[in-house]
Motif scaffolding. Structure first.
Motif, short mmCIF file in Angstrom:
data_model
loop_
_atom_site.label_atom_id
_atom_site.label_comp_id
_atom_site.label_asym_id
_atom_site.label_seq_id
_atom_site.Cartn_x
_atom_site.Cartn_y
_atom_site.Cartn_z
N PRO A 91 82.75 25.00 73.94
CA PRO A 91 83.24 25.73 72.77
C PRO A 91 84.40 26.69 73.06
CG PRO A 91 81.26 26.78 73.57
CD PRO A 91 81.46 25.55 74.42
N LEU A 92 84.51 27.15 74.30
CA LEU A 92 85.61 28.04 74.66
C LEU A 92 86.13 27.64 76.03
CD1 LEU A 92 87.35 30.62 74.20
CD2 LEU A 92 85.59 31.87 75.48
N GLY A 93 87.40 27.35 76.11
CA GLY A 93 88.00 27.00 77.39
C GLY A 93 89.46 27.39 77.43
N ILE A 94 89.98 27.52 78.63
CA ILE A 94 91.39 27.86 78.82
C ILE A 94 91.97 26.86 79.82
CG2 ILE A 94 93.06 29.67 79.37
CD1 ILE A 94 90.73 31.68 79.03
N ALA A 95 93.10 26.26 79.47
CA ALA A 95 93.66 25.20 80.31
C ALA A 95 95.17 25.30 80.40
CB ALA A 95 93.25 23.83 79.75
N THR A 96 95.71 24.57 81.37
CA THR A 96 97.16 24.38 81.51
C THR A 96 97.45 22.88 81.46
OG1 THR A 96 97.08 24.19 83.93
CG2 THR A 96 97.29 26.41 83.02
N TRP A 97 98.74 22.54 81.36
CA TRP A 97 99.13 21.14 81.36
C TRP A 97 100.29 20.95 82.35
CZ3 TRP A 97 97.40 16.55 79.52
CH2 TRP A 97 98.28 15.47 79.56
N ASN A 98 100.03 20.21 83.42
CA ASN A 98 101.05 19.97 84.45
C ASN A 98 101.77 21.26 84.86
OD1 ASN A 98 100.47 17.26 84.52
ND2 ASN A 98 102.17 16.65 83.21
N THR A 99 101.01 22.31 84.95
CA THR A 99 101.56 23.64 85.18
C THR A 99 100.53 24.48 85.93
OG1 THR A 99 102.98 23.60 83.22
CG2 THR A 99 102.32 25.78 84.01
N THR A 100 101.00 25.33 86.83
CA THR A 100 100.11 26.31 87.45
C THR A 100 100.16 27.59 86.62
OG1 THR A 100 100.38 25.44 89.68
CG2 THR A 100 99.66 27.72 89.50
N GLY A 101 99.01 27.98 86.10
CA GLY A 101 98.90 29.21 85.32
C GLY A 101 97.88 30.14 85.94
N VAL A 102 98.03 31.43 85.66
CA VAL A 102 97.13 32.44 86.22
C VAL A 102 96.61 33.29 85.07
CG1 VAL A 102 96.89 34.29 87.92
CG2 VAL A 102 98.55 32.46 88.32
N LEU A 103 95.31 33.59 85.12
CA LEU A 103 94.64 34.35 84.06
C LEU A 103 93.98 35.59 84.61
CD1 LEU A 103 92.67 31.30 82.57
CD2 LEU A 103 94.97 32.03 81.91
N ARG A 104 93.87 36.62 83.80
CA ARG A 104 93.12 37.82 84.18
C ARG A 104 92.72 38.58 82.92
NH1 ARG A 104 97.92 41.69 86.83
NH2 ARG A 104 98.91 42.25 84.83
N ASN A 105 91.82 39.56 83.10
CA ASN A 105 91.42 40.47 82.02
C ASN A 105 90.99 39.72 80.75
OD1 ASN A 105 92.03 42.65 83.68
ND2 ASN A 105 94.11 42.86 82.88
N ILE A 106 90.08 38.77 80.91
CA ILE A 106 89.60 38.00 79.77
C ILE A 106 88.46 38.78 79.09
CG2 ILE A 106 88.71 35.77 79.00
CD1 ILE A 106 89.69 34.62 81.68
N ARG A 107 88.64 39.08 77.81
CA ARG A 107 87.68 39.93 77.12
C ARG A 107 87.42 39.39 75.70
NH1 ARG A 107 87.07 44.51 80.15
NH2 ARG A 107 85.76 45.44 78.54
N MET A 108 86.23 39.68 75.19
CA MET A 108 85.86 39.30 73.84
C MET A 108 85.31 40.50 73.10
SD MET A 108 83.16 38.65 71.60
CE MET A 108 81.73 38.33 72.62
N LYS A 109 85.72 40.63 71.83
CA LYS A 109 85.20 41.71 70.98
C LYS A 109 84.82 41.11 69.63
CE LYS A 109 88.06 44.80 69.28
NZ LYS A 109 88.93 45.99 69.16
N LYS A 110 83.61 41.46 69.15
CA LYS A 110 83.19 41.01 67.83
C LYS A 110 83.88 41.88 66.77
CE LYS A 110 78.75 39.14 69.30
NZ LYS A 110 77.26 39.17 69.13
N LEU A 111 84.29 41.26 65.70
CA LEU A 111 84.99 41.96 64.63
C LEU A 111 84.08 42.18 63.43
CD1 LEU A 111 88.35 39.98 64.73
CD2 LEU A 111 87.84 42.16 65.84
#
Length: 220
Positions: free
Chosen positions: A200-220
């Motif tokens: 249901p929740l994912g993070i991806a790249t396409w033929n690319t090197t990507g870097v992620l940080r500080n992943i956060r979720m807040k209910k509204l």
């Protein structure tokens, strides 16, 4: 013997005097942390491990590792990504993170996310590098539908990405720029089959090197 008893009595009195202060300080710290957690949301990535995540088995993925507080999605032959394995809301939430492109020329942050009973993907830097938008809307990719905008992204530069999903809209910001304000009513929202494993929740790249940080979720 009397001197020892007197000394212990003094320690007991001092302890009693200091105890309320320490208790108050502890409660103040806890209160501050709760308020901060409420304001900023909940961290989905601990900065040290992939606890709560799994490498998405696209079959085309490059190596994925955690280093220096970042998730590194290395260049693959198609999608490379991670999928969240814990509970996640389906509506009325905000997801925020920072991402950057290190190498390659396609999307360095493709977030697949729930929208009530279906899913959608927010693409940052796709179709050769400049396309931002939602895939798919009414069967059309971000490069073809009304959510498309064009942006220039520098390599090795962090971008703050914020996505909000309500029961009426999907909104997004890159840094402080509002790049998406899409009313979902009367539209068919879906995903491309390539990222079905990101639900249901994912993070991806396409033929690319990507870097992620500080992943956060807040209910509204």
């Amino acid at each position: 013997m009397k001197s020892i008893i007197f000394f212990l009595f003094i320690l007991l009195v001092a302890s009693c005097k200091n105890s309320p202060n320490k208790t108050n300080q502890t409660e103040e710290i806890k209160s501050y942390l709760v308020e901060k957690e409420t304001a900023d949301g909940v961290a989905l990535f601990d900065g040290e491990t992939l606890d709560g995540w799994e490498v998405t088995n696209f079959g085309t993925q490059g190596p994925v590792k955690v280093s220096a507080g970042n998730i590194i999605l290395n260049y693959g032959d198609g999608c490379t990504g991670v999928t969240y394995t814990n509970d996640f809301p389906t509506v009325n939430y905000q997801l925020s993170l920072e991402a950057k492109r290190v190498s390659g020329n396609d999307f360095f942050c493709g977030i697949t996310f729930p929208v009530d009973t279906t899913f959608c993907s927010f693409i940052v830097g796709g179709w050769g590098g400049p396309v931002v938008g939602l895939s798919t809307i009414d069967g059309k990719d971000a490069s073809e539908n009304e959510t498309q905008i064009m942006m220039s992204f520098e390599k090795d530069k962090w971008y703050k990405i914020r996505l909000q999903v309500s029961d009426q809209k999907i909104m997004a910001w890159i840094d402080e720029k509002n790049v998406l304000d899409f009313e979902t009513a009367d539209h068919k929202i879906s995903i491309r089959p390539e990222v079905s494993l990101s639900c249901p929740l994912g993070i991806a790249t396409w033929n690319t090197t990507g870097v992620l940080r500080n992943i956060r979720m807040k209910k509204l």
